[in-house]
Design an enzyme around this catalytic site. Structure first.
Site: not given
Length: 335
Positions: A127, A152
């Site tokens: 990501s 995350y």
């Protein structure tokens, strides 16, 4: 080619599985159909491909080590595209254990299954969030990313480290893909475009964080899929120029690579909203809010390595991508 796609009922996973099937590959889809968002949307995605020749689906949670190991052994795949994950930055502040379970333990089980089943290439989703506190833009895979600002992001950075370790120890070719703000038809309801569209059509205000001063590298789903497909077909080899005296984070002496997949342009959030208003033919009532914990000011992808190695870089304008999303949204919800 027999390819396992984890997260096959998810936004990106569904589109990747569909594209692989269209080119004649056999696809083994895996998904636990979690209720993080509306499961009906996931089932409707699967309904688009369930009856296609070459597709089989297995409802399976990757956290369960033994069933995952057995499944990989039974299906005899050659490649794995790992897209299953617990997504969302803000949700990670409320439910941190869900991220460690899915993104760390689940990923370890995938790595172990690849190790024991002679997988020839693992491509996995990282990501843009791993860039964290970095402010030098555009973000490059050759930059250090040791300062994540959300759990995350930390789990995605952990995935990159775990993948490199297995690639080094067991010589498994692995490629990590850092996605930048993916949007488009069949998208996730927790993403800004989906939420904004729903609220504007319902005459409700939209929450605009950081007083609209965010910048994002919005990347259309078809461009993400094209990048994934080209990367999975390019099995990485060790970089002969890699040097431990000045280690390059983007390559390795192991068969390991990292790539950004982004539109390589940073769009102001207010411009994104304006494009959405144009597509809907309706103005948004905006509720301006401060920056939220875990957020970053701007994202902007350097895709030079991707373009050089696979001959592709995303380029769909937000006006085009948003219009396609709105067409899908109105059709899906019968508006």
């Amino acid at each position: 080619m027999r390819t396992i796609v984890t997260g096959a009922a998810g936004f990106i996973g569904f589109h990747v599985a569909k594209r692989l099937l269209e080119r004649g590959d056999q696809v083994i889809g895996i998904d636990n159909l979690s209720d993080y968002y509306d499961v009906r949307l996931k089932l409707d995605r699967l309904a688009q491909i369930n009856n296609q020749s070459g597709f089989t689906f297995h409802k399976q949670d990757l956290v369960e080590h033994e069933p995952v190991a057995q499944l990989f052994k039974e299906v005899g795949a050659q490649r794995v595209i790992h897209l299953a994950a617990q997504a969302g930055v803000r949700y990670s502040l409320e439910n941190p254990h869900a991220y460690v379970d899915s993104n760390v333990v689940g990923f370890l089980n995938v790595l172990e299954a690849c190790r024991h089943n002679k997988i020839e290439h693992l491509v996995y989703a990282s990501s843009s969030s791993v860039y964290g506190s970095n402010t030098k833009v555009p973000f490059s895979v050759h930059d250090n990313v040791d300062h994540p600002v959300s759990l995350y992001a930390a789990t995605k950075k952990a995935n990159e480290l775990m993948a490199h370790t297995y690639s080094h120890l067991y010589r498994i070719p692995m490629t990590g893909l850092r996605f930048f703000t993916v949007y488009g038809p069949w998208g996730r309801p927790d993403m800004a475009l989906f939420k904004f569209t729903r609220s504007i059509l319902a005459n409700e205000p939209i929450d605009v964080y950081n007083n609209g001063e965010h910048q994002r590298d919005f990347t259309y789903i078809d461009d993400i899929v094209e990048g994934i497909i080209r990367v999975v077909d390019r099995v990485p080899a060790p970089d002969p120029d890699w040097n431990g005296q000045s280690p390059d984070p983007g390559t390795s002496s192991a068969p390991y690579r990292l790539y950004n997949i982004g539109n390589h342009s940073s769009v102001q959030l207010m411009d994104f909203i304006a494009a959405l208003e144009t597509a809907l033919g309706k103005k948004a009532e905006k509720r301006m809010l401060p920056m939220q914990p875990g957020d970053v000011q701007a994202t902007y992808a350097d895709v030079e390595d991707l373009a050089r190695d696979v001959g592709f870089s995303p380029d769909t304008p937000i006006e085009t991508g948003i219009a396609r999303f709105i067409d899908w949204y109105k059709d899906y919800y019968r508006i």
